[in-house]
Design a protein around this motif. Structure first.
Motif, PDB file in Angstrom:
ATOM      1  N   ALA A   1       0.831  -1.210   0.000  1.00 35.58           N
ATOM      2  CA  ALA A   1       0.000   0.000   0.000  1.00 35.58           C
ATOM      3  C   ALA A   1       0.863   1.256   0.000  1.00 35.58           C
ATOM      4  CB  ALA A   1      -0.915   0.010   1.227  1.00 35.58           C
ATOM      5  N   SER A   2       0.325   2.335  -0.581  1.00 38.03           N
ATOM      6  CA  SER A   2       1.074   3.594  -0.637  1.00 38.03           C
ATOM      7  C   SER A   2       0.845   4.437   0.621  1.00 38.03           C
ATOM      8  CB  SER A   2       0.669   4.397  -1.870  1.00 38.03           C
ATOM      9  OG  SER A   2      -0.721   4.697  -1.834  1.00 38.03           O
ATOM     10  N   HIS A   3      -0.263   4.195   1.335  1.00 38.21           N
ATOM     11  CA  HIS A   3      -0.565   4.935   2.556  1.00 38.21           C
ATOM     12  C   HIS A   3      -1.124   3.964   3.603  1.00 38.21           C
ATOM     13  CE1 HIS A   3      -0.605   8.153  -0.448  1.00 38.21           C
ATOM     14  NE2 HIS A   3      -0.318   8.983   0.536  1.00 38.21           N
ATOM     15  N   THR A   4      -1.000   4.359   4.869  1.00 43.87           N
ATOM     16  CA  THR A   4      -1.626   3.573   5.935  1.00 43.87           C
ATOM     17  C   THR A   4      -3.128   3.836   5.945  1.00 43.87           C
ATOM     18  OG1 THR A   4      -1.301   5.365   7.524  1.00 43.87           O
ATOM     19  CG2 THR A   4       0.445   3.711   7.367  1.00 43.87           C
ATOM     20  N   GLN A   5      -3.829   3.073   6.759  1.00 51.08           N
ATOM     21  CA  GLN A   5      -5.261   3.308   6.925  1.00 51.08           C
ATOM     22  C   GLN A   5      -5.490   4.664   7.616  1.00 51.08           C
ATOM     23  OE1 GLN A   5      -7.749   1.331   5.827  1.00 51.08           O
ATOM     24  NE2 GLN A   5      -6.242  -0.066   4.941  1.00 51.08           N
TER      25      GLN A   5
ATOM     26  N   GLY B   1     -10.080  15.333  12.613  1.00 47.22           N
ATOM     27  CA  GLY B   1      -9.169  15.272  11.457  1.00 47.22           C
ATOM     28  C   GLY B   1      -8.585  13.877  11.315  1.00 47.22           C
ATOM     29  N   THR B   2      -8.643  13.315  10.095  1.00 47.29           N
ATOM     30  CA  THR B   2      -8.069  11.983   9.866  1.00 47.29           C
ATOM     31  C   THR B   2      -6.785  12.127   9.053  1.00 47.29           C
ATOM     32  OG1 THR B   2      -9.480  11.712   7.909  1.00 47.29           O
ATOM     33  CG2 THR B   2     -10.270  10.753   9.981  1.00 47.29           C
ATOM     34  N   TYR B   3      -5.792  11.313   9.427  1.00 41.04           N
ATOM     35  CA  TYR B   3      -4.464  11.421   8.823  1.00 41.04           C
ATOM     36  C   TYR B   3      -3.965  10.043   8.402  1.00 41.04           C
ATOM     37  CZ  TYR B   3      -4.479  16.053  10.992  1.00 41.04           C
ATOM     38  OH  TYR B   3      -4.813  17.337  11.368  1.00 41.04           O
ATOM     39  N   THR B   4      -3.102  10.043   7.387  1.00 41.19           N
ATOM     40  CA  THR B   4      -2.439   8.816   6.934  1.00 41.19           C
ATOM     41  C   THR B   4      -0.940   9.080   6.855  1.00 41.19           C
ATOM     42  OG1 THR B   4      -2.626   9.424   4.598  1.00 41.19           O
ATOM     43  CG2 THR B   4      -4.425   8.102   5.534  1.00 41.19           C
ATOM     44  N   VAL B   5      -0.159   8.007   6.953  1.00 37.18           N
ATOM     45  CA  VAL B   5       1.293   8.110   6.782  1.00 37.18           C
ATOM     46  C   VAL B   5       1.623   7.624   5.375  1.00 37.18           C
ATOM     47  CG1 VAL B   5       3.556   7.374   7.600  1.00 37.18           C
ATOM     48  CG2 VAL B   5       1.698   7.690   9.227  1.00 37.18           C
ATOM     49  N   SER B   6       2.356   8.452   4.631  1.00 42.37           N
ATOM     50  CA  SER B   6       2.789   8.051   3.289  1.00 42.37           C
ATOM     51  C   SER B   6       3.966   7.105   3.414  1.00 42.37           C
ATOM     52  CB  SER B   6       3.196   9.279   2.477  1.00 42.37           C
ATOM     53  OG  SER B   6       3.748   8.885   1.240  1.00 42.37           O
TER      54      SER B   6
END
Length: 527
Positions: A282-286, A332-337
């Motif tokens: 995957a390119s990003h986390t959930q 706010g929702t965030y993902t790690v690249s």
């Protein structure tokens, strides 16, 4: 497949499995998928030897097989999996760091045997740990079993594919080779076993021989040992999960060096929360909400919710885009690249800091003339010219011609320096493979040159161990130790030091290989 990869694969197979397996593996690597008949002809080995070698390679997931439409079976070497043998020490060390001695030995046993059942792996590890304990102390199976369950829960180990149970008519002939499969939901399900017992210490040689003769007699007489409760359920190491852990550690280190320790701890928390739910490619986390991240922060980090939101906003605004904002719900929702951007870009530090400065400048500006490089990098014209030509000769930078007129006259042509990042990464990866192969050959040469001395040292150590077991006097032990002279002992110390340096160098080069491979893979996936 490049010659450097082929050479390294052959060296790894020879070092870990011997000459016969190396011959079969090398034949498959050079020629591609082949049936057994052609393999026997190409290697010049006996059919039985080729079959046994293929069994070893399949057991360790280094070869796959496939039934062709005409009914014959073709075997294919997995070069990318063979190269992972180089990373085995790092997998084992990581397991020790995360799960202690039990985790280290469980991963080591699974890598050593290819795959094992849970009951067999637990018994082996309990015996090995008992050997290292003081007399009278033993390792309980339940302790090792709990570590095994934790490894499976965090996906560091997984079930091997099995032959699916399907009703087959008695008249239908069996397939030439079984088709193995496993449902994704069952890959990490640990069977419910009540493993009761304690680790056993090794017996003397005579007792071991008696036990072997007894087991052979039972087999000949038709007696069978008790079938383990998890018979047929085998486990293997999930290498992709270890790679995910290495990648996460690299990202955390990159954030810490670019920003500060608190920012890296926020990213570490986000990666830990999504380590099992995020696919390896995957390119990003959930997506994770700010509230969830705040609740999951370690107890030692006493930062408020408002401060956390500020850190998340700073991370999201950073040009390297370690963290991205994907929504506004839950604070706010965030993902790690987890794509390797500038983090994985190779830089020519071996040419010096000024060359590295020019290289980074070309990465940022994309295309520059020589005069522009001199001005932006603030390097004298003569030095800049020399450095650019050195990197050009090593294929680290390339020169692009843009003519003003159709005749391509040099006086009316722009000459722009640029970096083809993918080509540079592939070239450096190729050099890393060559470096590791050279290191392995150097180690083998050192061992061959000192073979007689090593054999003598091993004999002396074996004699000392047997004398200590029988309670020999100190004077007798000292007399045996003196069988190795002072110069020989010094030579052994030098050999040990050199081999340790070579091993450490191999591990360091493999870390670079991992960064380059991850960068190439993520760049190819990038839209």
């Amino acid at each position: 497949m490049t010659q450097a990869e082929l050479r390294l694969c052959s060296l790894l197979l020879q070092e870990h499995f011997g000459e016969i397996v190396e011959k079969v593996g090398n034949s498959l690597l050079r020629t591609g998928p082949r049936p057994l008949r052609l393999l026997v002809g190409d290697t010049g080995l006996l059919p039985d030897q080729v079959k046994k070698a293929l069994c070893v390679l399949i057991q360790h997931n280094l070869v796959r097989y496939e039934v062709q439409p005409r009914g014959h079976v073709e075997y294919e070497a997995r070069s990318e999996r063979i190269l992972r043998i180089l990373r085995y020490p790092r997998y084992i060390y990581t397991a020790k760091t995360l799960y202690g001695d039990s985790g280290e030995l469980l991963v080591e046993e699974l890598l050593l045997h290819g795959h094992l059942s849970m009951s067999c792996a637990v018994a082996r590890v309990a015996d090995r740990l008992t050997e290292t304990m003081e007399d009278g102390k033993t390792m309980d199976y339940s302790e090792v079993s709990s570590t095994f369950v934790r490894l499976a829960d965090t996906h560091f180990i997984q079930r091997c594919p099995m032959v699916p149970e399907s009703p087959r008519s008695a008249k239908a002939p069996p397939p030439p080779a079984p088709a193995l499969a496993i449902a994704e939901k069952d890959m990490y399900v640990v069977p419910r076993l009540s493993l009761v017992g304690k680790g056993k210490r090794r017996h003397s040689c005579n007792e071991e021989e008696e036990g072997e003769h007894k087991a052979k007699r039972q087999k000949q007489e038709g007696g069978t040992s008790e079938t383990p409760p998890d018979d047929g359920i085998y486990w293997q190491v999930n290498l992709e999960r270890f790679h995910q852990h290495f990648r996460d550690q690299a990202l955390v280190s990159a954030v810490a060096s670019r920003m500060d320790q608190t920012s890296s701890e926020v990213v570490r928390t986000m990666l830990r929360m999504s380590e099992v739910t995020t696919a390896s490619g995957a390119s990003h986390t959930q997506p994770l909400s700010s509230n969830e991240i705040f609740r999951s922060l370690p107890a030692g980090y006493n930062i408020g919710k408002q401060v956390l939101d500020q850190y998340l906003a700073l991370l999201a605004d950073d040009p390297l885009e370690f963290v991205g904002k994907s929504g506004d719900s839950g604070g706010g929702t965030y993902t790690v690249s987890i794509l390797w951007g500038e983090l994985g870009v190779p830089r020519p530090e071996t040419f010096g800091s000024r060359c590295a400065r020019i290289f980074r400048l070309l990465l940022r500006k994309k295309h520059l003339e020589q005069k522009q490089v001199e001005d932006f990098a603030m390097i004298p014209a003569k030095e800049a010219k020399d450095m650019l030509y050195r990197m050009l000769s090593e294929n680290l930078v390339s020169l692009q011609e843009i003519p003003k007129t159709p005749d391509h006259a040099p006086s009316r042509t722009f000459y722009l320096y640029t970096v083809n990042v993918m080509a540079t990464a592939r070239m450096l990866l190729h050099r890393c493979y060559k470096s590791v192969a050279n290191l392995m050959e150097r180690r083998q040469h050192e061992m061959r040159e000192n073979k007689r001395l090593l054999e003598k040292s091993q004999r002396v150590e074996a004699i000392l161990a047997s004398m200590q077991a029988t309670g020999a006097e100190v004077a007798q032990l000292h007399e045996v130790e003196e069988m190795i002279t002072g110069p020989e002992r010094q030579q052994l110390e030098t050999l040990k030091r050199n081999v340790n340096k070579i091993d450490a160098s191999e591990n360091q080069v493999d870390e670079t290989i991992f960064v380059l491979e991850s960068f190439i893979e993520s760049t190819m996936k990038r839209p």
